[in-house]
Design an enzyme around this catalytic site. Structure first.
Site, short mmCIF file in Angstrom:
data_model
loop_
_atom_site.label_atom_id
_atom_site.label_comp_id
_atom_site.label_asym_id
_atom_site.label_seq_id
_atom_site.Cartn_x
_atom_site.Cartn_y
_atom_site.Cartn_z
N SER A 5 -2.90 0.49 -1.18
CA SER A 5 -1.72 1.03 -1.45
C SER A 5 -1.55 2.72 -1.08
O SER A 5 -2.00 2.62 -0.81
CB SER A 5 -0.88 1.27 -3.25
OG SER A 5 -0.07 2.16 -3.49
N HIS A 30 0.16 -1.76 1.02
CA HIS A 30 1.24 -2.23 -0.44
C HIS A 30 2.20 -1.02 -0.18
O HIS A 30 1.44 0.46 -0.24
CB HIS A 30 0.63 -2.11 -0.66
CG HIS A 30 1.32 -3.04 -2.02
ND1 HIS A 30 1.57 -3.84 -3.28
CD2 HIS A 30 1.43 -1.83 -3.61
CE1 HIS A 30 2.10 -3.19 -4.26
NE2 HIS A 30 1.54 -2.38 -4.89
N ASP A 32 4.85 0.98 -2.07
CA ASP A 32 5.32 1.50 -3.49
C ASP A 32 6.66 2.14 -3.42
O ASP A 32 6.94 3.42 -3.80
CB ASP A 32 4.97 1.93 -4.46
CG ASP A 32 2.82 1.67 -4.80
OD1 ASP A 32 3.04 -0.05 -5.94
OD2 ASP A 32 2.35 1.87 -4.69
N MET A 34 9.69 3.49 -5.67
CA MET A 34 10.08 4.01 -7.01
C MET A 34 11.41 5.08 -6.66
O MET A 34 11.66 5.41 -5.91
CB MET A 34 9.45 4.69 -7.52
CG MET A 34 7.17 4.15 -7.13
SD MET A 34 6.40 5.67 -8.44
CE MET A 34 5.22 4.22 -8.05
N HIS A 63 6.74 -3.56 -3.06
CA HIS A 63 6.81 -3.46 -4.03
C HIS A 63 8.19 -2.92 -4.88
O HIS A 63 7.66 -1.46 -5.05
CB HIS A 63 5.52 -2.82 -4.61
CG HIS A 63 5.40 -2.88 -6.29
ND1 HIS A 63 4.85 -2.04 -7.23
CD2 HIS A 63 6.36 -3.59 -7.67
CE1 HIS A 63 4.87 -2.45 -8.24
NE2 HIS A 63 5.62 -2.66 -8.22
N MET A 65 10.36 -0.66 -7.11
CA MET A 65 10.68 -0.31 -8.56
C MET A 65 11.60 0.17 -9.18
O MET A 65 11.81 2.05 -8.69
CB MET A 65 9.12 0.12 -9.59
CG MET A 65 7.60 -1.02 -9.71
SD MET A 65 6.34 0.84 -9.21
CE MET A 65 5.65 0.70 -7.30
N MET A 134 1.62 -6.86 -13.26
CA MET A 134 1.13 -4.95 -13.11
C MET A 134 -0.15 -4.68 -14.25
O MET A 134 0.15 -5.52 -15.23
CB MET A 134 2.74 -4.33 -13.47
CG MET A 134 4.11 -3.83 -12.48
SD MET A 134 2.32 -3.48 -10.82
CE MET A 134 2.23 -1.88 -11.45
N ASP A 172 -1.95 -5.76 -9.19
CA ASP A 172 -1.87 -4.22 -9.25
C ASP A 172 -1.86 -3.17 -10.30
O ASP A 172 -1.74 -3.13 -11.32
CB ASP A 172 -0.18 -4.33 -8.79
CG ASP A 172 0.41 -2.63 -7.67
OD1 ASP A 172 -0.47 -1.57 -7.99
OD2 ASP A 172 1.68 -2.59 -7.63
C1 DX5 Z 1 1.41 1.94 -9.38
C2 DX5 Z 1 1.32 0.86 -8.38
C3 DX5 Z 1 0.70 0.33 -8.05
C4 DX5 Z 1 -0.24 1.86 -7.54
C5 DX5 Z 1 -2.05 0.93 -7.46
O1 DX5 Z 1 2.67 1.70 -9.96
O2 DX5 Z 1 2.58 0.15 -8.05
O3 DX5 Z 1 -0.28 0.20 -6.35
O4 DX5 Z 1 -0.20 2.54 -6.25
O5 DX5 Z 1 -2.76 2.36 -7.84
P1 DX5 Z 1 -3.88 2.57 -8.36
O6 DX5 Z 1 -4.92 1.57 -7.16
O7 DX5 Z 1 -4.82 3.96 -7.70
O8 DX5 Z 1 -4.52 2.17 -9.67
ZN ZN Z 2 2.73 -1.21 -6.31
#
Ligand code: DX5
Ligand code: ZN
Length: 216
Positions: A5, A30, A32, A34, A63, A65, A134, A172
């Site tokens: 990620s 990956h 993220d 948000m 991903h 969010m 998650m 994740d």
């Molecule tokens: C959290 C993200 C993850 C995050 C995971 O909301 O969706 O993808 O980057 O981070 P680690 O591997 O550090 O838990």
């Molecule tokens: Zn993620």
């Protein structure tokens, strides 16, 4: 598959950070996304996905969010996403959203927060290429793995095997050398890791260790 990620990468050197994990054995990137509304953090959008796409041939796993993801599916597809995953908590018409992602020619994934029941997927199990669970509450990297995700993974594998055995299970949150063995044993096959990889000085060593502990 190991999916670093980029949330935990150094964004001032993003191209190098992506090439670094790709050269070190990563199989998916990956990303993220948000929106500060669905989750309490704001990260990046299609512009950065396009930049990621330009520096790697690996599949780009976006991903989302974000609230109302339908509004942005085409933009992320056009930016170069290969997989698009949406949260069931953010989709009023989940079946339609998953169909839309597939119609754009992308792999479709449904994501469940830790408190969301597997039963929310009962009528869409054949509409997904993967399900992502998650194993932390979404919003931030570096949180601790939630142990109840293991039983949830086992049950999800049983349910998918009955109707869609090809579908992947992606986990994740909190994936690390301490947790990945148990997660793999529970039936997951795609492992997102942010801080465990980007917080390590030797990407090759940590990715090799994660693969070994996951049994592949
Ligand atoms: C959290 C993200 C993850 C995050 C995971 O909301 O969706 O993808 O980057 O981070 P680690 O591997 O550090 O838990
Ligand atoms: Zn993620």
């Amino acid at each position: 598959m190991i999916a670093p990620s980029i949330l935990s990468a150094d964004f001032s050197r993003l191209g190098d950070e992506i090439r670094g994990v790709a050269d070190a054995g990563a199989e998916v990137i990956h990303v993220d996304v948000m929106d500060g509304h669905f989750v309490p953090n704001i990260t990046i959008g299609p512009l950065v996905v396009k930049a990621v796409r330009a520096v790697t041939d690996l599949p780009v796993d976006v991903h989302l969010m974000i609230s109302d993801p339908d509004r942005y599916l085409k933009e992320f597809a056009d930016a170069g996403a290969d997989w698009i995953t949406v949260h069931v908590e953010a989709c009023t018409h989940l079946h339609r959203t998953l169909r839309c992602i597939r119609d754009l020619g992308k792999k479709a994934g449904a994501v469940l927060n830790p408190a969301t029941s597997l039963s929310t997927l009962d009528y869409v199990l054949e509409e997904v290429d993967l399900v992502m669970l998650m194993s932390v509450n979404p919003g931030f990297g570096g949180q601790s793995f939630i142990e109840s995700s293991l039983e949830k993974t086992r049950e999800l594998r049983r349910r998918l095997d009955a109707v869609n055995p090809e579908a992947g299970i992606e986990i994740d949150g909190g994936v690390s050398p301490q947790t990945i063995g148990r997660i793999a044993e529970a039936g997951a096959n795609i492992f997102v890791a942010g801080s465990a990889i980007y917080g390590h000085s030797d990407y090759r060593a940590v990715i090799a260790r994660l693969k070994e502990l996951a049994g592949f």
